[in-house]
Design an enzyme around this catalytic site. Structure first.
Site, short mmCIF file in Angstrom:
data_model
loop_
_atom_site.label_atom_id
_atom_site.label_comp_id
_atom_site.label_asym_id
_atom_site.label_seq_id
_atom_site.Cartn_x
_atom_site.Cartn_y
_atom_site.Cartn_z
CE1 TYR A 252 -3.25 3.00 1.06
CE2 TYR A 252 -1.76 3.29 2.91
CZ TYR A 252 -2.81 3.75 2.13
OH TYR A 252 -3.40 4.96 2.42
N1 LIG Z 1 -8.07 6.85 7.04
C1 LIG Z 1 -6.78 7.04 7.24
O1 LIG Z 1 -6.27 6.95 8.37
C2 LIG Z 1 -5.87 7.37 6.08
C3 LIG Z 1 -4.50 7.57 6.35
C4 LIG Z 1 -3.65 7.86 5.29
C5 LIG Z 1 -4.15 8.01 4.01
N2 LIG Z 1 -5.49 7.80 3.77
C6 LIG Z 1 -6.00 7.97 2.41
O2 LIG Z 1 -7.09 8.86 2.45
C7 LIG Z 1 -8.05 8.51 1.44
C8 LIG Z 1 -9.43 8.27 2.06
O3 LIG Z 1 -9.31 7.20 3.01
P1 LIG Z 1 -10.56 6.65 3.82
O4 LIG Z 1 -10.06 6.13 5.10
O5 LIG Z 1 -11.65 7.69 3.79
O6 LIG Z 1 -10.96 5.40 2.90
P2 LIG Z 1 -12.40 4.87 2.41
O7 LIG Z 1 -12.16 3.48 1.92
O8 LIG Z 1 -13.42 5.06 3.47
O9 LIG Z 1 -12.75 5.83 1.19
C9 LIG Z 1 -12.22 5.61 -0.12
C10 LIG Z 1 -13.40 5.65 -1.09
O10 LIG Z 1 -12.86 5.55 -2.42
C11 LIG Z 1 -13.77 4.78 -3.20
N3 LIG Z 1 -13.02 4.22 -4.33
C12 LIG Z 1 -12.01 3.31 -4.28
N4 LIG Z 1 -11.58 3.04 -5.53
C13 LIG Z 1 -12.34 3.78 -6.39
C14 LIG Z 1 -12.37 3.91 -7.80
N5 LIG Z 1 -11.56 3.21 -8.60
N6 LIG Z 1 -13.27 4.77 -8.35
C15 LIG Z 1 -14.12 5.49 -7.55
N7 LIG Z 1 -14.13 5.39 -6.20
C16 LIG Z 1 -13.25 4.54 -5.63
C17 LIG Z 1 -14.28 3.71 -2.24
O11 LIG Z 1 -15.53 3.16 -2.64
C18 LIG Z 1 -14.37 4.48 -0.92
O12 LIG Z 1 -15.69 4.97 -0.70
C19 LIG Z 1 -7.46 7.28 0.75
O13 LIG Z 1 -6.75 7.73 -0.37
C20 LIG Z 1 -6.53 6.70 1.77
O14 LIG Z 1 -5.51 5.92 1.18
C21 LIG Z 1 -6.35 7.49 4.79
#
Ligand SMILES: NC(=O)c1ccc[n+]([C@@H]2O[C@H](COP(=O)([O-])OP(=O)(O)OC[C@H]3O[C@@H](n4cnc5c(N)ncnc54)[C@H](O)[C@@H]3O)[C@@H](O)[C@H]2O)c1
Length: 320
Positions: free
Chosen positions: A151
């Site tokens: 990842y």
């Molecule tokens: N939550 C954390 O602690 C954290 C930490 C570091 C980075 N991030 C990054 O922040 C972002 C949001 O994370 P989150 O925790 O809200 O995750 P999440 O999984 O709740 O949200 C991601 C959304 O993206 C959508 N998605 C995935 N692939 C897709 C595609 N090909 N086309 C359209 N939609 C798509 C999913 O359906 C989901 O609703 C991500 O990029 C994640 O890698 C999150």
């Protein structure tokens, strides 16, 4: 009129961001594919507060294959949060999804945003790019990036992709979020599972010795940094977004037990592949350039998540 496109709009952070943008007067188009990583019904529920909102529209489509031209025709601000998150899920067969939803989707968004002359793309990188650092806190350009999970490798690759499009004239800002938590946190994340175990009287699978620490960032603070990154006149390419509350998992368990007024049985297991020992963010750059600093304390933040999990549980209980 201010227009914004938010990818991953139905996700944990994306749904909070859409609400904030709509409240700030933006016309928001959210895009989400409702991927099955966790229950799509939960993602629909994340958008509940935006139901009927005048300035919000949802496009259900997949960024890896949809035509992005019409979506970006009016050159909106772009917030690209869609991804396949989760360190554990990126090993084995999960890597295929991870490369598509992270690298391919990001390249397509950057390419289309450049073609449409979008004023800026703010996108979600991750503290995972640092891996186990030699020294803490991690500083954006000074700390080498050595991801320890597939990842993290995809997020690191997205940073390289953004550098290429930035050199071509597109304004991009990557935010290295550090363990974001709060209401609607993803169900695979430790704090959410801990809250659920406490409220259900179930056991919590503790991976590793509990001494691993994280720089916990409340979702309201993460959203605030994201908006500021979009509006700043001349932002850097990368910012750490860390809550300033480093705590071990064992400390978090103790604090949540105090709040819930009960203890949780721990099911101990080996450390999870790809999990780093520690994360800690230096946020000097975000303070200097974005006038951003985290404001939500850890106890207040933990309480907000526990309350949300409890409210969700209450709604799901059958009426007798
Ligand atoms: N939550 C954390 O602690 C954290 C930490 C570091 C980075 N991030 C990054 O922040 C972002 C949001 O994370 P989150 O925790 O809200 O995750 P999440 O999984 O709740 O949200 C991601 C959304 O993206 C959508 N998605 C995935 N692939 C897709 C595609 N090909 N086309 C359209 N939609 C798509 C999913 O359906 C989901 O609703 C991500 O990029 C994640 O890698 C999150």
């Amino acid at each position: 009129m201010r227009r914004a496109v938010v990818t991953g709009a139905a996700g944990f952070i994306g749904s909070h961001l859409c609400e904030r943008l709509e409240a700030e007067g933006f016309d928001v188009v959210g895009v989400d594919a409702f991927t099955p990583y966790y229950d799509p019904a939960d993602k629909r529920a994340n958008l509940g507060a935006l139901e009927g909102a005048r300035r919000f529209a949802l496009v259900e489509d997949d960024l890896t294959e949809m035509d992005l031209g019409p979506l970006l025709r009016d050159a909106p601000l772009v917030f690209h949060l869609a991804a396949q998150p989760g360190v554990a899920a990126s090993f084995g067969e999960g890597f295929a999804r991870c490369t598509a939803d992270n690298m391919l989707a990001t390249q397509r968004v950057l390419d289309a945003a450049a073609a449409a002359s979008c004023p800026r793309v703010v996108w979600a990188s991750s503290s995972s790019v640092y891996g186990d650092a030699a020294a803490y806190p991690c500083v954006e350009d000074a700390t080498p990036t050595r991801p320890r999970s597939p990842y993290g490798v995809t997020k690191r690759a997205c940073e390289d992709l953004a550098t290429i499009y930035r050199a071509g004239g597109l304004s991009t800002v990557g935010l290295r979020y550090f363990t974001v938590y709060g209401p609607r946190q993803r169900p695979d994340m430790a704090m959410r599972r801990l809250c659920e175990a406490l409220l259900d009287g179930a056991s919590f699978p503790l991976r590793g010795d509990g001494a691993q620490s994280r720089d916990f960032t409340h979702v309201a603070d993460a959203v605030d940094a994201t908006l500021r990154a979009a509006l700043a006149p001349d932002p850097a390419a990368i910012y750490n977004v860390g809550g300033g509350h480093e705590a071990t998992l064992a400390e978090v368990i103790g604090r949540l037990e105090d709040m819930a007024g009960r203890t949780v049985a721990l099911e101990r297991g080996p450390a999870q592949a790809g999990d780093v020992r520690r994360t800690a963010a230096d946020t000097t750059r975000a303070l200097a350039d974005l006038a951003w600093a985290p404001t939500v304390g850890l106890d207040e933040g933990l309480c907000s998540e526990l309350d949300w999990v409890a409210a969700r549980r209450a709604l799901a209980e059958p009426v007798t």
